[in-house]
Design an enzyme around this catalytic site. Structure first.
Site, PDB file in Angstrom:
ATOM      1  N   LEU A   1       0.043   2.016  -3.185  1.00 62.91           N
ATOM      2  CA  LEU A   1      -0.893   1.249  -2.364  1.00 62.91           C
ATOM      3  C   LEU A   1      -1.982   0.700  -3.292  1.00 62.91           C
ATOM      4  CD1 LEU A   1      -1.466   0.297   0.447  1.00 62.91           C
ATOM      5  CD2 LEU A   1      -2.651   2.446   0.906  1.00 62.91           C
ATOM      6  N   HIS A   2      -1.894  -0.590  -3.596  1.00 57.77           N
ATOM      7  CA  HIS A   2      -2.681  -1.170  -4.678  1.00 57.77           C
ATOM      8  C   HIS A   2      -4.107  -1.553  -4.267  1.00 57.77           C
ATOM      9  CE1 HIS A   2       1.217  -1.415  -6.677  1.00 57.77           C
ATOM     10  NE2 HIS A   2       1.671  -2.135  -5.665  1.00 57.77           N
ATOM     11  N   ASP A   3      -4.226  -2.580  -3.434  1.00 57.85           N
ATOM     12  CA  ASP A   3      -5.526  -3.198  -3.191  1.00 57.85           C
ATOM     13  C   ASP A   3      -6.578  -2.274  -2.576  1.00 57.85           C
ATOM     14  OD1 ASP A   3      -4.548  -5.543  -4.277  1.00 57.85           O
ATOM     15  OD2 ASP A   3      -4.015  -6.412  -2.340  1.00 57.85           O
TER      16      ASP A   3
END
Length: 310
Positions: free
Chosen positions: A239-241
């Site tokens: 889960l990047h952002d």
């Protein structure tokens, strides 16, 4: 304490949507506006998706501005295979009723930053085109930005090529502008976001919120996580952002190292590569605070608790 004023520049995108929801649920942040850029999907969809997420969360007072529809010097690369054709695969949200602002996102950035006293943090979740163009058009904004917190880059392996992470690959020339701007940068690369995994257990805790926001978030993450979990042989999808927003709320969720970072813009083989000088081999002064590790348990606890408030 007064809420921290921020602008979010994004290309929603599933993980952008989750990051927006986390920001909406956090009274520590004063979100002045959302600018969108072409990236995960074309600009017409990123501008629409940002408004859909605002309406899902009941945050229709937050203005949304469409920015640049293509990178500075290259044709647009998108990521529908990850985020779906609409950018929000897994949910069917109604068409937004709130208006898209008429002002261009670049001009909103310039006007808002130039009228500030230098207190507005910019959080970037997509290609850096909007902010780079704003800097080129009005270089004085550099002195007005205390920090840019960005999701992008890869120290080890990329995710769109063997070398490059998607956001910086899409517009490496914009990334070069940012990393040579002298602005204080904090970078969340794939190396740290791949430590923040949406495991089945964590996904079920989000689904158990059982509100429209919780259900939508779980459905988005369910589709989005499955592909990357399989591709990267992980126990869940990275889960990047939302790491960017989590940093603004609880910076001690992560550990960091100050490094000199440069962007490859010439080689087709390594285009968009973030060359991170971890051991100061170049002797150059660090220009970026690079996140190294994440406390994923506390991250998901924060995310789940905040989503439950929407």
């Amino acid at each position: 304490m007064a809420a921290k004023p921020i602008i979010i520049d994004c290309d929603p995108g599933v993980d952008d949507a989750i990051a927006l929801l986390l920001a909406f649920a956090s009274p520590e942040l004063n979100l002045l506006g959302i600018t969108t850029v072409a990236g995960n999907v074309p600009l017409s969809l990123t501008a629409k998706n940002a408004r859909k997420i605002c309406e899902l969360a009941g945050r229709t007072q937050i203005p949304v501005y469409a920015g640049c529809s293509r990178p500075m010097m290259r044709s647009l690369t998108t990521a529908e295979e990850v985020h779906g054709k609409t950018g929000l695969e897994g949910v069917d949200l109604p068409e937004p009723q709130m208006p898209l602002q008429s002002q261009h996102g670049v001009d909103f950035l310039i006007d808002t930053l130039m009228s500030s006293s230098g207190e507005i943090t910019v959080a970037t979740l997509g290609p850096l085109t909007n902010l780079a163009i704003a800097l080129i058009k009005e270089p004085r904004i550099a002195a007005k930005i205390p920090e840019v917190v960005l999701m992008g880059g890869a120290i080890s392996q990329g995710n769109v090529t063997a070398s490059a992470e998607f956001n910086l690959y899409v517009d490496p020339h914009a990334a070069h502008v940012m990393f040579s701007s002298g602005i204080k940068l904090t970078m969340f690369s794939l190396d740290v976001t791949h430590q923040v995994l949406t495991t089945p257990e964590r996904l079920e805790k989000i689904r158990a919120i059982a509100t429209p926001v919780g259900t939508a978030a779980a459905n988005l993450l369910g589709h989005y996580s499955s592909r990357d979990a399989e591709r990267f042989e992980m126990t869940g999808g990275p889960l990047h952002d939302p790491c960017v927003i989590a940093y603004l709320l609880q910076p001690d969720l992560f550990n960091y190292r100050d490094c000199y970072v440069e962007i490859e813009t010439a080689s087709e083989l390594t285009l968009g590569r973030t060359v991170v000088d971890l051991w100061n081999s170049s002797g150059r002064s660090p220009n970026t605070k690079v996140a190294q590790t994440a406390d994923s348990e506390r991250f998901y606890q924060l995310l789940t608790e905040r989503l439950a408030k929407l």
